[in-house]
Scaffold this active site. Structure first.
Site, mmCIF file in Angstrom:
data_model
loop_
_atom_site.group_PDB
_atom_site.id
_atom_site.type_symbol
_atom_site.label_atom_id
_atom_site.label_comp_id
_atom_site.label_asym_id
_atom_site.label_seq_id
_atom_site.Cartn_x
_atom_site.Cartn_y
_atom_site.Cartn_z
ATOM 1 N N LYS A 78 0.834 -1.208 0.000
ATOM 2 C CA LYS A 78 0.000 0.000 0.000
ATOM 3 C C LYS A 78 0.867 1.255 0.000
ATOM 4 O O LYS A 78 0.413 2.325 0.346
ATOM 5 C CB LYS A 78 -0.883 0.009 1.251
ATOM 6 C CG LYS A 78 -1.962 -1.038 1.253
ATOM 7 C CD LYS A 78 -2.875 -0.833 2.432
ATOM 8 C CE LYS A 78 -2.909 -2.079 3.269
ATOM 9 N NZ LYS A 78 -3.580 -1.951 4.525
ATOM 10 N N GLY A 79 2.159 1.102 -0.341
ATOM 11 C CA GLY A 79 3.064 2.232 -0.112
ATOM 12 C C GLY A 79 3.617 2.881 -1.358
ATOM 13 O O GLY A 79 4.754 3.330 -1.343
ATOM 14 N N ASP A 144 4.201 -15.417 -8.321
ATOM 15 C CA ASP A 144 3.335 -15.615 -9.499
ATOM 16 C C ASP A 144 4.135 -15.948 -10.770
ATOM 17 O O ASP A 144 3.558 -16.432 -11.742
ATOM 18 C CB ASP A 144 2.504 -14.346 -9.763
ATOM 19 C CG ASP A 144 1.692 -13.920 -8.553
ATOM 20 O OD1 ASP A 144 1.383 -14.782 -7.722
ATOM 21 O OD2 ASP A 144 1.377 -12.716 -8.445
ATOM 22 N N HIS A 288 -2.262 -17.659 1.473
ATOM 23 C CA HIS A 288 -0.926 -17.169 1.818
ATOM 24 C C HIS A 288 0.020 -18.249 2.336
ATOM 25 O O HIS A 288 1.209 -17.971 2.524
ATOM 26 C CB HIS A 288 -1.044 -16.019 2.821
ATOM 27 C CG HIS A 288 -1.710 -14.822 2.223
ATOM 28 N ND1 HIS A 288 -3.078 -14.741 2.084
ATOM 29 C CD2 HIS A 288 -1.199 -13.696 1.676
ATOM 30 C CE1 HIS A 288 -3.382 -13.591 1.497
ATOM 31 N NE2 HIS A 288 -2.271 -12.945 1.230
ATOM 32 N N ARG A 291 3.064 -18.440 0.365
ATOM 33 C CA ARG A 291 4.123 -17.437 0.475
ATOM 34 C C ARG A 291 4.919 -17.568 1.771
ATOM 35 O O ARG A 291 5.914 -16.867 1.947
ATOM 36 C CB ARG A 291 3.519 -16.023 0.429
ATOM 37 C CG ARG A 291 2.944 -15.689 -0.895
ATOM 38 C CD ARG A 291 2.771 -14.225 -1.189
ATOM 39 N NE ARG A 291 2.577 -13.316 -0.104
ATOM 40 C CZ ARG A 291 1.712 -12.289 -0.129
ATOM 41 N NH1 ARG A 291 0.947 -12.099 -1.204
ATOM 42 N NH2 ARG A 291 1.621 -11.460 0.869
#
Ligand code: F6P
Length: 367
Positions: A78-79, A144, A288, A291
């Site tokens: 979000k940065g 991905d 997740h 990951r």
């Protein structure tokens, strides 16, 4: 060649991927061995807004991290400094461009180069910072495997290994209960994880975004197996897969400054299979888990190689590039050549051909 370089910085952006810490270690060790200092920018670029959060990276800080998942620097998706979401005085959310703050903090800290580890989104930000004068070298990260210019990204092998292990485990419970399992894996708009894990685990159906599916073709495969006495089936579905004429399934609306979240296709496919075939069907979302945890040996080695190669590029003064695997070498490709060209599964690639020749169904009518 290394003349002029005294201090570099490294950051990790976007979703994490197993191998991030190994890249950081590769960067830090190679840079320290050249007599440079290394700063770690925490949480994407956030460490540059509040420089008390910058980490000085030493041999001690990267000791014993090669095999660890996550990232010692933290990360965020979000940065984006060019589209930074902030709360306005009236409480509403606004998007502001904070990239000048990043550039001035970078200059104030006398950083000579930035090694940005990230996927398409983070490398796009890195390229924009390069265009604003920051000497950048990118390192391609994503489970991905959808980045162009490199044969593979680190994190992908680990995600495929985890998904394959899960599919192997589901085979025995599916067989015991004579059920159909629909297993949703990540991959965003590309079907690499579903394809590689599906073929490796001898799954029966693989649904990927590159091949829109017909649910009737999927059910035919399930019933064909039933008629052969194989009273269970495993369907792997990529989160971005969609029915022919339909849309990808998303979780909620798109938030400012980040990609829309995909997910939910497995539940839909499972409900349709159960309704059409009458067979008890369960949906499993790996999410997740793909990951988390330790990177595979392949990912560790690739990540260390990428980290060391990125430092080599800095030493050679090659900026605006991304390190890339072009076996047997790791080389540099211009960021402008790879960004925005996401790599999807070619329908004539050997793994797709292998799958078809082994009788795996893609939910289409091509055999
Ligand atoms: O890009 C990596 C990835 O794990 C995708 O496969 C997935 O769609 C997305 O990130 C999930 O993002 P988040 O961690 O924000 O839920």
């Amino acid at each position: 060649m290394t003349r002029g370089i005294k201090r570099i910085a490294v950051n990790t952006g976007g979703g994490d991927a197993p191998g991030l810490n190994a890249v950081i270690r590769g960067v830090v060790r190679s840079a320290l061995n050249r007599g440079w200092q290394v700063l770690g920018i925490t949480r994407g670029y956030e460490g540059l807004y509040d420089t008390s959060k910058i980490m000085q990276l030493t041999r001690e800080s990267v000791r014993g991290i090669t095999h660890r998942g996550g990232t010692i620097l933290g990360t965020t998706n979000k940065g984006d400094p060019f589209e930074f979401p902030m709360k306005a005085a009236d409480g509403s959310m606004v998007v502001v461009d904070r990239s000048d703050e990043i550039v001035s903090a970078f200059n104030k800290l006398k950083i000579d180069a930035l090694i940005a580890i990230g996927g398409d989104g983070s490398l796009r930000i890195a390229k924009k910072l390069y265009d604003k004068g920051i000497p950048v070298v990118g390192v391609p990260k994503t489970i991905d495997n959808d980045l162009s210019g490199t044969v593979i990204t680190f994190g992908f092998d680990t995600a495929v290994t985890i998904a394959t292990d899960a599919l192997d485990r589901l085979h025995s419970t599916a067989e015991a209960h004579e059920r159909v399992f629909v297993v949703e894996v990540m991959g965003r708009y590309a079907g690499w994880i579903a394809l590689n894990a599906g073929v490796s685990s001898s799954s029966d159906v693989i649904l990927i975004p590159e091949i829109p599916f017909d649910i009737n073709a999927v059910c035919e495969k399930v019933m064909e197996r039933e008629a052969e006495g194989r009273r269970f089936s495993i369907v792997v579905v990529a989160e971005g897969a969609k029915a022919a004429g339909g849309d990808m399934v998303t979780r909620g609306p798109k938030e400012a400054g980040r990609e829309v979240r995909l997910g939910g296709i497995a539940e839909q496919v499972a409900a349709q299979i159960q309704q059409i075939t009458g067979k008890e069907t369960r949906a499993v979302v790996l999410g997740h888990l793909q990951r988390g945890g330790c990177p595979t040996t392949f990912d560790r080695l690739l990540a260390l190689r990428f980290g060391a190669a990125a430092v080599r590029m800095v030493a050679e003064g090659r900026f605006g590039v991304m390190v890339a695997l072009a076996p047997p070498q790791v080389l540099a490709v211009p960021l402008s050549d790879v960004l925005g060209r996401n790599r999807s599964v070619p329908l004539d690639c050997d793994t797709v051909l292998t799958a078809r020749e082994m009788g795996i169904c893609f939910g289409d009518t091509v055999q």
